[in-house]
Design an enzyme around this catalytic site. Structure first.
Site, PDB file in Angstrom:
ATOM      1  N   ASP A   1       0.915  -1.145   0.000  1.00 57.59           N
ATOM      2  CA  ASP A   1       0.000   0.000   0.000  1.00 57.59           C
ATOM      3  C   ASP A   1       0.949   1.187   0.000  1.00 57.59           C
ATOM      4  OD1 ASP A   1      -1.457   2.313   0.934  1.00 57.59           O
ATOM      5  OD2 ASP A   1      -3.086   0.933   1.384  1.00 57.59           O
ATOM      6  N   HIS A   2       1.078   1.854  -1.142  1.00 60.39           N
ATOM      7  CA  HIS A   2       2.200   2.799  -1.245  1.00 60.39           C
ATOM      8  C   HIS A   2       2.036   3.992  -0.305  1.00 60.39           C
ATOM      9  CE1 HIS A   2      -0.338   5.047  -4.091  1.00 60.39           C
ATOM     10  NE2 HIS A   2       0.498   6.052  -3.983  1.00 60.39           N
TER      11      HIS A   2
ATOM     12  N   HIS B   1      -5.841   3.049   1.022  1.00 63.43           N
ATOM     13  CA  HIS B   1      -4.992   4.148   1.501  1.00 63.43           C
ATOM     14  C   HIS B   1      -5.643   4.924   2.652  1.00 63.43           C
ATOM     15  CE1 HIS B   1      -2.897   3.112  -2.064  1.00 63.43           C
ATOM     16  NE2 HIS B   1      -3.552   3.880  -2.913  1.00 63.43           N
TER      17      HIS B   1
END
Ligand code: BG6
Length: 491
Positions: free
Chosen positions: A179-180, A242
Site C-alpha cells: 500500500d504505497h 490508503h
C-alpha cells in the site's frame, strides 16, 4: 538478507514505468541495491532486451526524481534488465523463465534470493503464485518473496478468495501486500513524531482533540484508467486501502499500537445508515487554472451514465479509550482544487464559552504530500488585541526524500514487512467497507455531482457540521509568517 534477483510481472505496465523502474534506479544511485543485482522484466509484448532497456531508460528519465541527472548512468543501469516474453497462464513460460533466471544467477554468482513483484490484474495473482511454486522458481533454501499490488479484490469475499489462493502456494510471511501510502515518509514518521514528543502524546486524545480530518485530494481525473476505475470507484480505489490505512496509522497510540485493533474499533456503518455518515460524489465539468475540464461521464472509456463515485467522504468513530467521542472525517476525491494529502488534528476551543463568535484555531497539521511538513498553529495576541494565528512549521524538500516505492521496494528486498499492509488489516478494512459498497450499489447513498476543480460536493459539509465543525481547506491552514501581524507581546 537482501534479495538480489528481482522478477517483475507486468513490466510493460504503467506502474513499472512511472514508479518501479525509477525506484530501482534511485535505490541503485543510493547504493542500496546489492551488487550484483539481476532484474527480469516480464511482459507479453514482443520487446527484446535492447528495446526494453531503452523504454526503461526513458521511463527513468521522465519519472525519476533524479532522472535528468545522468543519461549515461541510466543507460548503464538499464543494462542489467533482461526482458522476457511471458504468458502468465502457460507453464512453459515459467520453465524457460526458470532457466533464464538460473543462468543469470550463475553468471553473476547470486545466491537465488528472489523477489517476485506482481504488477498485474488481481485474477492473475493466485495462478502466477501457483506457477512460481510448481515451476520450482522458488529456490530451496533461499528467500522467495511475493509483492502484490492493489487492488486486493473487489469486496470482502473476493479478497478472501484471493488471499486463500495465494496461501496455497506461499506462506503468509512471504507475501507483501503493498500500500504505497505506507511508504510515504510522513506516514512512516507519524509514529516517531508522536512517540518521541511527549507534548504531542499528551494532547492527542479525546481530552483535547475536537476532531481529526484526513484528506487525500487529487487534481487529476480518471486519465487513461477508465477501464479499471469505472468498475472500481473511489471507495475501492482509495478509501478501502490508503484512507483506512491512514486512519489506522493516525489513530494508533501507545496503548493500542496494533493497527488491526484500531480498525476493529471503528464503529461499523450499516448499509441502511450509510447515507447518514457517508457522502459520495462524481465530478462534473468544471474549470481549473483557466482550463475547462471534462465531466467524468465524458472522459474516454467511461460509461455516459456511469454512477461510479470519484469522491467519498465519511465520518468514522472509534470505540477506543483514547479516541472515543472524537469524529474522524475522512475524504478523498479526484479532480479537486488541489493535490494534498494531510492529517489535521483540530483542538478543542477552550475559549468557546467566552468568545463563541471568535473561534480559536489551534491545529496540528501533518502534510504528507506534495510538501512534507508539520505545522502547529498557535494563537498569540496581536497589536490590535485580537488573537492571531501563528504557525510553527517544520518542512522538508521533497525531491531529496526517497519516494514511497523506493522505501517499500527496499523493505521487500530486505524482508522487512513493517510498512506493508497485513492481510488482517486488509480483511478488516473490506469488512468495514462492505456495507457501504452495498449501499452505493443499491443507490441508498445519493451521488452528488461536483464541479471539477472544486473542493468536492457541498453535501459533504454536512458531515462535520452536524458536530458543529467544518472541513479545513488549505486556505484555512495556510497562515504564513508573512501574513502574521506584529504581536503585542514584547512590543
Ligand atoms: C493509487 C490509485 O493507488 O493512488 C490512484 O489507484 C491514485 O487512483 C493514486 O491516483 C494516488 O497516489 P499518490 O501517491 O499520487 O497520492
Amino acid at each position: 538478507m537482501l534479495a538480489s534477483t528481482f522478477v517483475l510481472f507486468g513490466a510493460t505496465g504503467d506502474l513499472a514505468k512511472r514508479k518501479l523502474f525509477p525506484a530501482l534506479y534511485n535505490l541503485h544511485l543510493d547504493g542500496k541495491l546489492p551488487e550484483p543485482f539481476a532484474i527480469f522484466a516480464l511482459g507479453r509484448k514482443p520487446y527484446d532486451d535492447g528495446l526494453f532497456r531503452e523504454h526503461a531508460a526513458e521511463s527513468i528519465k521522465r519519472f525519476s526524481r533524479r532522472g535528468q541527472a545522468d543519461a549515461g548512468r541510466i543507460a548503464r543501469f538499464a543494462e542489467r534488465i533482461h526482458y522476457q516474453i511471458v504468458d502468465a497462464t502457460d507453464a512453459q513460460s515459467y520453465a524457460s523463465l526458470k532457466r533464464a533466471v538460473e543462468q543469470r544467477e550463475r553468471e553473476l554468482g547470486l545466491p537465488g534470493d528472489r523477489l517476485f513483484y506482481l504488477s498485474v490484474a488481481p485474477e492473475h495473482f493466485g495462478p502466477i503464485a501457483a506457477h512460481i511454486r510448481s515451476a520450482g522458481l522458488a529456490k530451496e533454501g533461499a528467500a522467495t518473496r511475493l509483492v502484490i499490488e492493489k487492488p486486493f479484490g473487489r469486496d470482502l469475499e473476493s479478497a478472501r478468495a484471493l488471499n486463500a489462493s495465494l496461501n496455497e502456494s506461499f506462506p503468509a510471511e512471504d507475501i507483501y501486500f503493498i500500500d504505497h501510502y505506507l511508504g510515504k515518509p510522513m506516514v512512516q514518521n507519524l509514529q516517531s513524531l508522536i512517540a518521541a514528543n511527549p507534548v504531542l502524546r499528551a494532547v492527542l486524545s479525546n481530552k483535547y482533540v475536537a476532531n481529526v480530518q484526513i484528506t487525500a485530494s487529487e487534481t487529476v481525473g480518471v486519465e487513461t484508467r477508465a477501464g479499471y476505475y469505472d468498475g472500481a470507484g473511489a471507495l475501492r480505489d482509495m478509501f478501502q486501502n490508503h484512507m483506512l490505512q491512514l486512519l489506522m496509522m493516525t489513530a494508533r497510540h501507545s496503548e493500542i499500537f496494533d493497527k488491526r485493533k484500531i480498525m476493529e474499533s471503528a464503529y461499523p456503518i450499516s448499509k441502511d445508515e450509510a447515507a447518514l455518515h457517508v457522502v459520495r460524489g462524481q465530478y462534473a465539468a468544471g474549470v481549473a487554472n483557466g482550463k475547462a475540464l471534462a465531466a467524468y461521464r465524458d472522459e474516454p472509456g467511461v460509461a455516459p451514465d456511469s454512477e461510479t463515485e470519484t469522491y467519498v467522504a465519511a465520518r468514522v468513530w472509534l470505540d477506543d479509550p483514547i479516541w472515543r467521542g472524537v469524529p474522524f472525517y475522512i475524504r478523498t476525491g479526484k479532480r479537486l482544487s488541489e493535490k494534498s494529502t494531510r492529517i489535521v488534528f483540530v483542538f478543542k476551543d477552550p475559549l468557546e464559552a467566552h468568545m463563541p463568535d471568535k473561534p480559536v484555531r489551534n491545529y496540528l497539521t501533518i502534510r504528507v504530500q506534495p510538501d512534507e511538513s508539520v505545522d502547529f498553529q498557535l494563537n498569540l495576541l496581536g497589536m490590535d488585541g485580537e488573537l492571531q494565528p501563528v504557525p510553527l512549521r517544520f518542512s522538508t524538500k521533497t525531491e531529496e526524500v526517497p519516494e514511497a516505492y523506493e522505501r517499500l521496494l527496499y523493505d521487500a528486498l530486505a524482508g522487512d514487512p513493517t510498512y506493508f499492509a497485513h492481510w488482517d488489516e486488509i480483511e478488516l478494512a473490506w469488512k468495514w467497507v462492505q456495507p457501504l459498497q452495498e449501499a452505493f450499489a443499491s443507490n441508498l447513498v445519493p451521488l452528488h455531482l461536483y464541479p471539477a476543480g472544486s473542493n468536492g460536493p457541498e453535501a459533504a459539509n454536512r458531515l462535520p457540521e452536524e458536530q458543529g465543525f467544518a472541513w479545513l481547506e488549505q486556505d484555512d491552514l495556510d497562515v504564513s509568517p508573512r501574513e502574521t501581524e506584529p504581536l503585542a507581546v514584547g512590543s
